[in-house]
Design an enzyme around this catalytic site. Structure first.
Site, PDB file in Angstrom:
ATOM      1  N   LYS A   1       0.861  -1.182   0.000  1.00 47.71           N
ATOM      2  CA  LYS A   1       0.000   0.000   0.000  1.00 47.71           C
ATOM      3  C   LYS A   1       0.889   1.220   0.000  1.00 47.71           C
ATOM      4  O   LYS A   1       1.823   1.315   0.801  1.00 47.71           O
ATOM      5  CB  LYS A   1      -0.873  -0.016   1.270  1.00 47.71           C
TER       6      LYS A   1
ATOM      7  N   GLN B   1       7.281   3.937   3.858  1.00 51.31           N
ATOM      8  CA  GLN B   1       5.871   3.549   3.874  1.00 51.31           C
ATOM      9  C   GLN B   1       5.642   2.274   4.692  1.00 51.31           C
ATOM     10  O   GLN B   1       4.616   2.131   5.359  1.00 51.31           O
ATOM     11  CB  GLN B   1       5.407   3.334   2.427  1.00 51.31           C
TER      12      GLN B   1
ATOM     13  N   LYS C   1       5.582   3.344   8.280  1.00 52.54           N
ATOM     14  CA  LYS C   1       4.430   4.227   8.492  1.00 52.54           C
ATOM     15  C   LYS C   1       3.133   3.416   8.551  1.00 52.54           C
ATOM     16  O   LYS C   1       2.302   3.605   9.439  1.00 52.54           O
ATOM     17  CB  LYS C   1       4.363   5.221   7.325  1.00 52.54           C
TER      18      LYS C   1
ATOM     19  N   LYS D   1       5.306   1.814  -3.177  1.00 56.56           N
ATOM     20  CA  LYS D   1       5.254   3.173  -3.734  1.00 56.56           C
ATOM     21  C   LYS D   1       5.511   3.064  -5.234  1.00 56.56           C
ATOM     22  O   LYS D   1       6.172   2.113  -5.674  1.00 56.56           O
ATOM     23  CB  LYS D   1       6.338   4.056  -3.088  1.00 56.56           C
TER      24      LYS D   1
ATOM     25  N   GLY E   1      -2.841   8.258  -4.221  1.00 56.85           N
ATOM     26  CA  GLY E   1      -2.214   9.454  -4.777  1.00 56.85           C
ATOM     27  C   GLY E   1      -0.961   9.857  -4.011  1.00 56.85           C
ATOM     28  O   GLY E   1      -0.672   9.335  -2.941  1.00 56.85           O
ATOM     29  N   ASP E   2      -0.213  10.768  -4.594  1.00 59.49           N
ATOM     30  CA  ASP E   2       0.930  11.422  -3.935  1.00 59.49           C
ATOM     31  C   ASP E   2       1.145  12.701  -4.752  1.00 59.49           C
ATOM     32  O   ASP E   2       0.194  13.175  -5.409  1.00 59.49           O
ATOM     33  CB  ASP E   2       2.166  10.508  -3.945  1.00 59.49           C
TER      34      ASP E   2
ATOM     35  N   THR F   1      -4.358  13.602   5.227  1.00 60.20           N
ATOM     36  CA  THR F   1      -2.932  13.774   5.538  1.00 60.20           C
ATOM     37  C   THR F   1      -2.705  15.101   6.262  1.00 60.20           C
ATOM     38  O   THR F   1      -2.017  15.154   7.291  1.00 60.20           O
ATOM     39  CB  THR F   1      -2.083  13.680   4.254  1.00 60.20           C
TER      40      THR F   1
ATOM     41  N   ASN G   1      -2.417  19.202  -1.932  1.00 61.00           N
ATOM     42  CA  ASN G   1      -3.395  18.524  -1.079  1.00 61.00           C
ATOM     43  C   ASN G   1      -3.053  18.627   0.411  1.00 61.00           C
ATOM     44  O   ASN G   1      -3.888  19.040   1.231  1.00 61.00           O
ATOM     45  CB  ASN G   1      -3.481  17.052  -1.521  1.00 61.00           C
TER      46      ASN G   1
ATOM     47  N   SER H   1      -6.798   5.834   3.915  1.00 58.85           N
ATOM     48  CA  SER H   1      -6.868   4.910   2.778  1.00 58.85           C
ATOM     49  C   SER H   1      -7.218   3.510   3.278  1.00 58.85           C
ATOM     50  O   SER H   1      -7.985   2.784   2.650  1.00 58.85           O
ATOM     51  CB  SER H   1      -5.525   4.864   2.045  1.00 58.85           C
TER      52      SER H   1
END
Ligand code: NDP
Length: 450
Positions: free
Chosen positions: A94, A115, A118, A130, A169-170, A213, A244, A382
């Site tokens: 993820k 990630q 996290k 990622k 998204g990023d 976020t 964002n 998410s």
């Protein structure tokens, strides 16, 4: 806890650098994590005997692919596509997709590595990954972005799935891009599943995911401030970025009584001593998300100043929230922040502070929430979107926001548990790294040599 064994750290890093040459951001991220973990691992030899760290720095799978597409002039364009499937010990891979011309393997591996820890910190069952491309959505028409996304997904679709790998998204990937990617996945697979998160509300998205976020980084900062008997009320806040994460950090800080005085993009920053309130923010959201304009345009509308080519860290503030990109605060800027009275840094972006800047925060004993803890609210929500997709129902805004808030409070507690030093100082870097590591490492031990 013992001090870092410099020789072991250097030996470990020498191997990582030799095996992954030129991937400087990846080296930087691994160095920070391993510095935190080595003393802990020396006290828990089961992890070193099973070479857990050595396994964690090697992605389970790396996918590189060609993305050909036609621009509006009918000319053929070619970009690189990437997906790093880093670790699936505690759940499907993820992590977001980044569309930005600077994207390369080293940047995506650093992001995927971060990630993993996290996602573990969120307490939800998600592995880490990622991906992205060096395609630049800036200046492209909607049709060009759509054709690019369709081509990108025409290869990626065979590697992902709701139980395998769930991108989001990023930088450069918002609601528009997720829509085009989802549409193409659905067409190729002939199934409607929660394979991407950050979807539109009408087609499987979760309320509060766009906000998550920025809100989460603000909730995390609020928890840090509480440890010193403080709150956002009356605080001056410097934020970078205007995408964002920056937008929703601005919204939540303002709701909690703080005053946001800066925002930025890659051209420079704006400073508004009166604060960027809800009305001004609504205008910025229109500018950035619909018109896709530049932050400098703010000054003509609302006054204040635009400082070209600079970052906002020389502005006097109580709290700094870097929400743009990696390595956007260096040592000098960190010193400036501390000198000007900044008491807390909460990272909405991933690895926005250089290692030297982090040393400045830690040595000055200010509150410092590293990205993998402070910005975990996005991926946590998410995870909540995935749960709602599996249950085939939608929770209310209040319910999702309450869960997000609780997750951020819990992540903060984990950092306090693993990061509190004998002098009482909370080292959130150690706290986040060790707190994220333990669950993944134990799962890897339980699953054998995989
Ligand atoms: P957006 O694309 O929405 O916004 C990015 C912002 O940062 C823009 O203002 C952009 O300016 C600026 N920016 C990007 N690259 C650079 C650069 N090299 N130098 C200066 N400014 C730059 O992205 P997000 O808000 O989604 O992401 C921001 C950060 O937050 C990233 O580090 C991301 O990894 C992290 N993050 C995002 C999550 C999410 O849910 N979206 C989750 C967790 C972390 P310009 O328009 O000029 O490029």
């Amino acid at each position: 806890m013992a001090n870092v064994n410099e020789k072991k750290l250097n030996d470990f890093m020498a191997k990582v650098i030799a095996k992954n040459p030129s991937e400087i951001e990846f080296h930087q991220a691994v160095h920070e994590v391993v510095s935190s973990l080595l003393p802990y691992i020396e006290e828990h030899p089961q992890y070193s005997e099973a070479k857990i760290l050595e396994r964690m720095v090697e992605p389970e799978r790396t996918i590189l692919f060609r993305v050909p597409w036609l621009d509006d002039k009918g000319e053929v364009q070619i970009n690189k596509g990437f997906r790093i499937e880093m670790n699936s010990a505690i759940g499907p891979y993820k992590g977001g997709l980044r569309f930005h011309p600077t994207v390369n393997l080293g940047i995506l591996k650093f992001l995927a590595f971060e990630q993993v820890l996290k996602n573990s910190l969120t307490t939800l069952p998600m592995g880490g990954g990622k991906g992205g491309t060096d395609f630049d959505p800036k200046g492209k028409s909607d049709n060009e972005v759509m054709r690019f996304c369709q081509s990108f997904m025409s290869e990626l679709f065979r590697h992902i799935g709701p139980n395998t790998d769930v991108p989001a998204g990023d930088i450069g990937v918002g609601g528009r891009e997720i829509g085009f990617l989802f549409g193409q996945y659905k067409r190729l697979r002939n199934e409607f599943t929660g394979v991407l998160t950050g979807k539109g509300i009408e087609w499987g998205g979760s309320l509060v995911r766009p906000e998550a976020t920025g809100y989460g980084a603000t909730y995390f900062a609020e928890e840090m401030l509480k440890t010193r008997g403080q709150s956002f009320k009356g605080k001056i806040v410097a934020i970078s970025g205007s995408g964002n994460v920056a937008q929703y950090a601005t919204e939540k800080v303002t709701q909690l009584g703080g005053k946001v005085v800066t925002l930025s993009d890659s051209s420079g920053y704006i400073y508004d001593a009166n604060g960027i309130d809800a009305v001004k923010l609504a205008w910025i959201m229109q500018l950035k998300n619909v018109k896709r304009g530049r932050i400098a345009e703010y000054v003509a509308k609302f006054g204040g100043s635009f400082v070209e080519g600079e970052r906002p860290w020389g502005v006097k503030c109580d709290v700094a929230m870097p929400c743009a990109t990696q390595n956007e605060i260096n040592e000098e800027e960190a010193k400036l922040l501390v000198k000007n009275g900044c008491i807390a840094v909460s990272e909405g972006a991933n690895m926005p502070s250089t290692p030297e800047a982090v040393d400045v925060y830690i040595n000055s004993k200010i509150l410092y929430g590293p990205g993998k803890a402070a910005n975990a609210g996005g991926v946590a929500t998410s995870g909540l979107e995935m749960s709602q997709n599996s249950l085939r129902l939608s929770w209310t805004r209040e319910e999702v926001d309450a869960r997000l808030h609780q997750i951020m409070v819990d992540i903060h507690s984990t950092c306090v548990k693993y990061g509190t030093q004998s002098d009482g100082f909370i080292n959130y870097v150690n706290g986040a790294n060790i707190g994220g590591f333990v669950k993944v490492a134990d799962a890897m031990l339980a699953q054998g040599l995989v």
